[in-house]
Enzyme design. Sequence first.
Site, PDB file in Angstrom:
ATOM      1  N   CYS A   1      37.587   5.792  39.312  1.00  0.00           N
ATOM      2  CA  CYS A   1      38.521   6.818  40.750  1.00  0.00           C
ATOM      3  C   CYS A   1      37.903   7.990  39.987  1.00  0.00           C
ATOM      4  O   CYS A   1      38.658   8.447  38.935  1.00  0.00           O
ATOM      5  CB  CYS A   1      39.305   6.972  40.135  1.00  0.00           C
ATOM      6  SG  CYS A   1      40.543   8.618  41.552  1.00  0.00           S
TER       7      CYS A   1
ATOM      8  N   CYS B   1      40.259  10.728  39.543  1.00  0.00           N
ATOM      9  CA  CYS B   1      41.050  10.145  38.648  1.00  0.00           C
ATOM     10  C   CYS B   1      40.825  10.678  37.544  1.00  0.00           C
ATOM     11  O   CYS B   1      41.649  11.832  36.393  1.00  0.00           O
ATOM     12  CB  CYS B   1      41.172   8.932  38.159  1.00  0.00           C
ATOM     13  SG  CYS B   1      41.828   8.191  40.313  1.00  0.00           S
TER      14      CYS B   1
END
Length: 107
Positions: free
Chosen positions: A32, A35
Site C-alpha cells: 500500500c 501506508c
Amino acid sequence: MSKAAPVTDSTFKEEVLDSEVPVLVDFWAPWCGPCRMVGPVVDEIAEQYGEKLKVVKMNTDENPGIASQYGIRSIPTLMIFKDGEKVDMVVGAVPKTTLANTLEKYL
C-alpha cells in the site's frame, strides 16, 4: 526501523485493548503506497508522545481477523483505542498535524 511495534490478531487484545494508555493502531499492508507515506508520520507520533501513547502497526494481509472485526475497508486506517474501546479513527494518509490534533483529545 519503525518506532511502532507490530501487533497480530493473537496479541491485539493484550497490546491494544488491555493497554493502560491510549493506543494508536496503524492498519497497513506492504503493497500500500499511502501506508508507506503515513509510516514516517506514525513513527514521529510515537517519538513525540512517548509514554503517554502506545503506537502499534498491524499488517492487514497477515492479520485479517482484527481488520475485519473493526470493519477496515481501506488502508491506511489509523484507529485510536482507549480503555479497550475504539474511540476515533482517521482513514487515509493524513498530515501529522491532523493526526496529532485527533490524538490530543484522548491524552
